[in-house]
Structure formats: C-alpha cells, structure tokens
Write an enzyme that holds these catalytic residues in place. Structure first.
Site, PDB file in Angstrom:
ATOM      1  N   THR A   1      11.380  -7.432 -11.668  1.00 18.85           N
ATOM      2  CA  THR A   1      10.728  -8.944 -11.862  1.00 18.85           C
ATOM      3  C   THR A   1       9.611  -8.884 -11.057  1.00 18.85           C
ATOM      4  O   THR A   1       9.876  -8.670  -9.691  1.00 18.85           O
ATOM      5  CB  THR A   1      11.801  -9.854 -11.492  1.00 18.85           C
ATOM      6  OG1 THR A   1      12.889  -9.583 -12.748  1.00 18.85           O
ATOM      7  CG2 THR A   1      11.338 -11.118 -11.670  1.00 18.85           C
TER       8      THR A   1
ATOM      9  N   GLY B   1       0.746  -1.105  -0.137  1.00 20.85           N
ATOM     10  CA  GLY B   1       0.331  -0.123  -0.072  1.00 20.85           C
ATOM     11  C   GLY B   1       0.874   1.315   0.064  1.00 20.85           C
ATOM     12  O   GLY B   1       0.465   2.440  -0.634  1.00 20.85           O
TER      13      GLY B   1
ATOM     14  N   SER C   1      -3.644  -3.242  -0.560  1.00 17.81           N
ATOM     15  CA  SER C   1      -2.652  -4.152  -0.010  1.00 17.81           C
ATOM     16  C   SER C   1      -2.819  -5.364   0.444  1.00 17.81           C
ATOM     17  O   SER C   1      -4.246  -5.620   0.739  1.00 17.81           O
ATOM     18  CB  SER C   1      -2.019  -3.452   1.280  1.00 17.81           C
ATOM     19  OG  SER C   1      -1.004  -3.931   1.915  1.00 17.81           O
ATOM     20  N   ALA C   2      -2.167  -6.504   0.099  1.00 18.29           N
ATOM     21  CA  ALA C   2      -2.775  -7.855   0.692  1.00 18.29           C
ATOM     22  C   ALA C   2      -2.697  -8.422   1.918  1.00 18.29           C
ATOM     23  O   ALA C   2      -3.489  -9.041   2.444  1.00 18.29           O
ATOM     24  CB  ALA C   2      -1.622  -8.967  -0.174  1.00 18.29           C
ATOM     25  N   HIS C   3      -1.629  -7.669   2.703  1.00 14.73           N
ATOM     26  CA  HIS C   3      -1.380  -8.304   4.398  1.00 14.73           C
ATOM     27  C   HIS C   3      -2.454  -7.851   5.045  1.00 14.73           C
ATOM     28  O   HIS C   3      -2.544  -8.371   6.267  1.00 14.73           O
ATOM     29  CB  HIS C   3      -0.136  -8.008   4.614  1.00 14.73           C
ATOM     30  CG  HIS C   3       0.156  -6.655   4.923  1.00 14.73           C
ATOM     31  ND1 HIS C   3       0.262  -6.067   6.455  1.00 14.73           N
ATOM     32  CD2 HIS C   3       0.635  -5.415   4.377  1.00 14.73           C
ATOM     33  CE1 HIS C   3       0.659  -4.905   6.599  1.00 14.73           C
ATOM     34  NE2 HIS C   3       0.521  -4.466   5.282  1.00 14.73           N
TER      35      HIS C   3
ATOM     36  N   CYS D   1       2.924   2.558  12.419  1.00 13.68           N
ATOM     37  CA  CYS D   1       3.890   3.759  12.138  1.00 13.68           C
ATOM     38  C   CYS D   1       4.088   4.595  13.260  1.00 13.68           C
ATOM     39  O   CYS D   1       5.081   4.911  13.827  1.00 13.68           O
ATOM     40  CB  CYS D   1       3.724   4.565  10.798  1.00 13.68           C
ATOM     41  SG  CYS D   1       2.968   3.239   9.762  1.00 13.68           S
TER      42      CYS D   1
ATOM     43  N   ASN E   1      -7.391   3.732   9.019  1.00 17.06           N
ATOM     44  CA  ASN E   1      -6.715   2.518   9.737  1.00 17.06           C
ATOM     45  C   ASN E   1      -7.124   2.758  11.437  1.00 17.06           C
ATOM     46  O   ASN E   1      -7.109   1.657  12.273  1.00 17.06           O
ATOM     47  CB  ASN E   1      -5.562   2.386   9.415  1.00 17.06           C
ATOM     48  CG  ASN E   1      -4.641   3.814   9.170  1.00 17.06           C
ATOM     49  OD1 ASN E   1      -5.074   4.448   8.464  1.00 17.06           O
ATOM     50  ND2 ASN E   1      -3.813   4.010   9.899  1.00 17.06           N
TER      51      ASN E   1
HETATM   52  C1  LIG Z   1      -4.847   3.011   5.372  1.00 17.15           C
HETATM   53  C2  LIG Z   1      -3.459   2.448   4.972  1.00 17.15           C
HETATM   54  N1  LIG Z   1      -2.768   2.792   3.920  1.00 17.15           N
HETATM   55  C3  LIG Z   1      -1.703   2.069   3.569  1.00 17.15           C
HETATM   56  C4  LIG Z   1      -0.886   1.408   4.443  1.00 17.15           C
HETATM   57  C5  LIG Z   1       0.303   0.664   3.800  1.00 17.15           C
HETATM   58  O1  LIG Z   1       0.471  -0.230   3.473  1.00 17.15           O
HETATM   59  P1  LIG Z   1       1.437  -1.175   3.396  1.00 17.15           P
HETATM   60  O2  LIG Z   1       1.677  -1.960   4.645  1.00 17.15           O
HETATM   61  O3  LIG Z   1       0.845  -2.534   2.330  1.00 17.15           O
HETATM   62  O4  LIG Z   1       2.697  -0.662   2.934  1.00 17.15           O
HETATM   63  C6  LIG Z   1      -1.630   0.982   5.536  1.00 17.15           C
HETATM   64  C7  LIG Z   1      -1.033  -0.111   6.175  1.00 17.15           C
HETATM   65  O5  LIG Z   1      -0.838   0.224   7.604  1.00 17.15           O
HETATM   66  C8  LIG Z   1      -2.808   1.502   5.846  1.00 17.15           C
HETATM   67  O6  LIG Z   1      -3.675   1.130   6.998  1.00 17.15           O
END
Ligand SMILES: Cc1ncc(COP(=O)(O)O)c(C=O)c1O
Length: 380
Positions: free
Chosen positions: A237, A71, A199-201, A325, A151
């Site tokens: 790649t 992401g 984002s996948a995770h 973060c 988030n």
């Molecule tokens: C709203 C939001 N955007 C972006 C990201 C960043 O994604 P990634 O961890 O795949 O870089 C996160 C991950 O915490 C998120 O919660």
C-alpha cells in the site's frame, strides 16, 4: 543561543506547504488508493497528482515514476532489479568509488552473488572521467551506475556523456540523483539515463519517500512481491501522505530553483570567503565550479573534525563530517579517500551543506564559531 542548521545534505526541514499538503491524508482523505470507493479514489487522486508533480520536475512521464521508501530503496531496486533480470546475459557492473553507501554496499552484495564489479577511480576533485567508463565496458557489462552529484563534496558527474557512451555499447545506465534533485536542473531525456533514483527529504519533503524513475521499455525485476501497486513494480500500500508531500516539494523546487540557487551560491561564497580569510591551513574538497550550489567541504589541516563537530554543536551550529552513514561509523569519508586525501586529511574535513532558510547572519555566526573551535582544537 542561535541554532544554525548547515547539514541539508543529510536532511531538510519539511517546508510548511509540504506539511499542509500531507495533513488531509492523515484525516478525511485516509483511504487506500487501491479501493474502488470514494475514500480510496480520493487517496488515488492525491497519489496520481504527486506522481505528476515529481515527473514534471525531471521531464519524465508519469508512468515512469515508481514510488519507493527513499533513495536507498531506489538505488537497491535499480541495481538488484537489473541484476535479477540479467539471467543469461552479462554479469558485470560498473560504478564509481564515490557512490553513496546504498550503491556501494549493494554492489558488494552483487559481488557475493557472483557479479563482477568495477569501481572506477575519480580525480582529485571527485570527478569521474567518462573515458574511464568507456574503457571499462566489456561484452559482459550489463549496467553502469554513476551518481549525478556527490553528497559529501557536491561534485557533479558528466552523466549525460557517460550514458551516451554506455548506450552505444548497449549497456543500461542508472544514476543516483538524490542530491542533485531540486538543486540543479534535471531532464531525464537530456540525461539519457534508463534509471534514476530520487528522494524527497533532501528537497524540503518528508523522509521515507522517494522514487525510482524507470524509462519506458526497461524491464526490471521487482525487489518485493505482493500486490499490483505501482504496476507491480513496487507492491505494498502506497505511502500516500508522504508521496503528496514529495509532490509538493517538487512543485516548490520547480518554482524556486533559480532563486534558491542564487541565494545558496551567495551564502556559500560568504562562508567560503569567511573560512579561507580567517582560518589558516584550509583546503577545499570537491570541484571548484562543477559542484552543487549548496555544498562546501573543507579540510582543516591537523584538526579532529569529529571533535570540532561536537564543539560546533555546543555553539548551536550543525555541520557534518560527511554522509550520515559514515558519520555514525566514525570512518574517514570514502569519498575523500578516493579523491586522494590522506586518512588524516579526511578526518580533518567538515561538510557544510546550506539550505534556503539560511541567512547571511547565520553564516557569519557559523564562521566565528568555527574559527574559535578550530583555534582551540588544533594542536599547537
Ligand atoms: C547521494 C545519495 N544517495 C542516496 C541517499 C539515500 O537516500 P534516502 O535517505 O532517501 O534513503 C542519500 C542520502 O543520504 C544520498 O545522499
């Protein structure tokens, strides 16, 4: 001791089907998808199947999916890509005060390059009134970037309305869909955005893979320069195994979204009731209804949430004080501050983000642990 994971907005445990999908790509299907021989073509087929699956979850065309490292990269590619393709055009970006760090920090970088950035205020529930976007747009505005779901508190933004307003004024729209993906239905056509980050995770897929959805006709300067992969939009790649895992996670999300939502809403209501009925002086953060089904953010007045987090961890309960973060940098959540909470209130806030493998018994255990921790840490 039980181990209760309530931090799914940080990351999720990859689903066993996701791991099963990925394993052959570390073995017999190891090829480079750009190679023309059989090994390469086997990897190519896995990559394109993954692309189909990601596209299907959000109603996009396969050619619109550009795989990225996650992401963060997708958000940077969107903002910087538009900015760099703006030579001679407007140099104004509109975003909100509650975006993820990857959008906020990138917009600060753009400011240093001479862009003007407007960060719109949100209300006390974390919601951005689309009318604010409308009145912030000027002749110079090139891009509006507003997330689908937050988030920290889970509040859902009215992105379709924002996109309509922006398009009427000829302005491109990006949305960070990372937390919304798989948790609420997304149809890129109905949303009407030009760029969407995924984002996948966060959806039981692997870490280190995501996508930027680039609507047909949107010209974007790439972040990286190199080979022709991803149609030149993201050279290097491809991470085929991770893409395959992402694709499988999207299939699961499509199949299970309704059941997951029911399960998560039930658990969240149980958690919310447990907290508010047994712990005094609590306050809900986020929109009461327009919110991700798995997210609950609560201020415990007078509590040091970081100490509480550590004490809960000792009791086997994993929660968070906000995005990973800001947690690492010990700062009060910028989201809660933007919602009008005092720094002290923000520092007394915990985020509970639930996942499909959580059970009622886990929620009950977490409530009990939380009650003891809050009682012992609150000043008397
Ligand atoms: C709203 C939001 N955007 C972006 C990201 C960043 O994604 P990634 O961890 O795949 O870089 C996160 C991950 O915490 C998120 O919660």
């Amino acid at each position: 001791m039980p181990s209760v994971y309530l931090d799914h907005n940080a990351t999720t445990r990859p689903h066993p089907d996701v791991v099963r999908e990925m394993l052959p790509l570390f073995g017999e299907a190891f090829g480079n998808p750009s190679s023309l021989h059989g090994f390469g073509q086997q990897a190519r087929r896995a990559l394109e199947l993954a692309r189909q699956r990601v596209a299907a979850l959000i109603g996009a065309e396969e050619v619109e999916i550009v795989f990225t490292s996650g992401g963060t990269e997708a958000n940077n590619a969107a903002l910087l890509g538009v900015a760099r393709s703006s030579a001679g055009r407007g140099r104004h970006l509109i975003t909100s005060a509650v975006e993820h760090q990857s959008v906020l920090a990138c917009s600060e970088h753009l400011e240093r390059l001479g862009f003007r950035v407007t960060r719109l205020a949100v209300d006390s529930a974390g919601w951005l009134d689309p009318a604010r976007v409308a009145s912030a747009i000027t002749e110079e505005t090139r891009l509006v970037s507003v997330m689908l779901a937050n988030n920290d508190v889970g509040t859902l933004q009215s992105v379709a309305e924002i996109a309509k307003t922006a398009h009427e004024r000829g302005v491109l729209v990006h949305s960070d869909g990372v937390q919304a993906l798989g948790k609420v239905p997304i149809d890129v056509r109905e949303l009407g955005v030009d760029l969407l980050s995924l984002s996948a995770h966060k959806i039981y897929g692997p870490q280190g893979i995501g996508a930027l959805v680039v609507s047909s006709g949107v010209g974007l300067e790439p972040l990286l320069f190199g080979g022709h992969q991803e149609r030149g939009r993201r050279p290097g790649t491809e991470n085929v195994a991770a893409a395959a895992g992402f694709g499988r996670a999207c299939v699961l999300a499509r199949q299970r979204m309704e059941a997951r939502t029911r399960h998560l809403l039930g658990l969240r209501e149980r958690l919310e009731r447990g907290i508010f009925e047994t712990i005094p002086d609590c306050r809900l953060n986020g929109h009461p209804t327009r919110r991700l089904p798995n997210t609950l953010n609560v201020t415990f007045l007078g509590l040091d949430a970081e100490l509480a987090l550590m004490s809960l961890a000792e009791l086997g309960v994993a929660v968070s004080t906000g995005s990973a973060c800001s947690a690492a940098s010990h700062q009060a959540s910028h989201v809660l501050v933007a919602m009008g909470r005092s720094r002290e209130e923000a520092r007394g806030s915990l985020r509970f983000s639930l996942g499909e493998e959580n059970t009622e018994a886990e929620i009950d255990y977490a409530v009990g642990a939380l009650r003891r921790v809050v009682e012992s840490l609150r000043p008397r």
